[in-house]
Design a protein around this motif. Structure first.
Motif, short mmCIF file in Angstrom:
data_model
loop_
_atom_site.label_atom_id
_atom_site.label_comp_id
_atom_site.label_asym_id
_atom_site.label_seq_id
_atom_site.Cartn_x
_atom_site.Cartn_y
_atom_site.Cartn_z
N ASP A 1 1.15 -1.35 0.02
CA ASP A 1 0.06 0.05 0.40
C ASP A 1 1.61 1.03 -0.26
O ASP A 1 0.66 2.41 -0.75
N LEU B 1 -16.02 2.35 5.15
CA LEU B 1 -16.47 1.06 4.20
C LEU B 1 -16.52 0.19 5.14
O LEU B 1 -17.82 -1.14 5.51
N VAL B 2 -15.65 -0.30 5.85
CA VAL B 2 -15.54 -0.48 7.16
C VAL B 2 -16.49 -0.46 8.14
O VAL B 2 -16.85 -1.77 8.67
N LEU C 1 -6.99 -2.26 0.63
CA LEU C 1 -6.46 -0.54 0.51
C LEU C 1 -6.24 -0.48 -0.52
O LEU C 1 -7.15 0.92 -0.81
N LEU D 1 -8.55 -5.95 5.11
CA LEU D 1 -9.26 -6.11 4.20
C LEU D 1 -8.32 -5.29 3.44
O LEU D 1 -7.50 -4.63 4.03
N PRO E 1 -8.77 8.23 0.48
CA PRO E 1 -8.77 6.68 0.43
C PRO E 1 -9.38 7.07 1.20
O PRO E 1 -10.07 5.53 1.87
N HIS E 2 -8.60 7.27 2.88
CA HIS E 2 -8.73 6.23 4.00
C HIS E 2 -9.73 6.71 4.92
O HIS E 2 -10.78 5.99 5.36
N HIS F 1 -11.82 4.42 2.68
CA HIS F 1 -11.62 2.80 3.72
C HIS F 1 -12.74 3.07 4.92
O HIS F 1 -13.22 1.93 4.96
N ALA G 1 -8.64 1.31 -2.45
CA ALA G 1 -9.50 2.79 -2.07
C ALA G 1 -8.67 4.12 -1.64
O ALA G 1 -8.85 4.78 -2.50
#
Length: 232
Positions: free
Chosen positions: A166, A199-200, A217, A215, A192-193, A196, A220
């Motif tokens: 990543d 989504l989490v 990354l 999951l 992206p964070h 992510h 994302a």
């Protein structure tokens, strides 16, 4: 950019999307058996699920052309006048393969990440020379440095699940984001964070995953960079 040009870009994206699942299957090979796994990202992965990786990729193959067409058209509409548009499209094509592999088996293969980096660096260097804007190449290099360093720090935090695949992908994506400037770079690092994390939380609320579930990354990171380019 004209409507005819956007249609051509959409067709190109569709063709790329047709071959993405096949390329992803080539790179989405299962890791060694659990007994020989090194500490780190694969330590908690069940090998039984990885055995069905090619099947999962085949099931999602029908969606790939549509996704690729949307990605390509979005980039073309946002950056049509940018001399680096072909570079953005090339990196996006490799990124689609990387996303497929990471979704299937939590891997970001070094050859693909390195290929994306070389495409980005070489293409942006050529675009900077041809357009007479060498300063933008320095911005791209600074973007890669900032994005890579930020994710190294995140990876070193206690309890972090960020893999160095990543980190390397974030540094590569920092090249085109840095080319666009500070605002796009900041958005490309943060988005992206946010994606992510949302989504989490959604998956946890729906009881689809547990707190210890690993999951990917990479998707994302790629989606956040794409959105940053569109907003930039």
């Amino acid at each position: 950019m004209s409507a005819a040009a956007l249609v051509s870009i959409a067709l190109l994206g569709t063709l790329v999307g047709v071959v993405v699942p096949r390329l992803a299957r080539r790179f989405a090979t299962p890791p060694p058996r659990r007994a020989t796994l090194p500490p780190g990202r694969f330590a908690a992965l069940p090998t039984q699920g990885l055995a069905s990786t090619p099947r999962r990729l085949r099931r999602g193959a029908w969606l790939s052309p549509s996704v690729a067409a949307v990605v390509f058209v979005g980039l073309a509409a946002a950056r049509g006048a940018d001399p680096a548009l072909p570079v953005f499209l090339a990196v996006a094509a490799v990124g689609l393969v990387l996303a497929g592999v990471d979704l299937a088996c939590l891997r970001l293969p070094d050859p693909l990440v390195l290929g994306a980096g070389l495409l980005a660096l070489g293409g942006l260097a050529a675009a900077a020379l041809l357009s007479g804007t060498p300063g933008r190449l320095l911005g791209a290099l600074a973007g890669a440095t900032v994005a890579g360093a930020a994710h190294v720090l995140l990876a070193l935090l206690p309890g972090s699940r960020l893999g160095f695949g990543d980190v390397k992908l974030a540094a590569v994506l920092g090249l085109p984001l840095g080319w666009l400037g500070r605002d796009a770079l900041v958005a490309g690092v943060l988005l992206p964070h946010v994606l992510h994390g949302g989504l989490v939380l959604g998956l946890l609320a729906a009881r689809r995953v547990h707190r210890n579930t690993l999951l990917p990354l990479g998707p994302a990171l790629l989606a956040g960079a794409w959105l940053a380019v569109l907003l930039g």
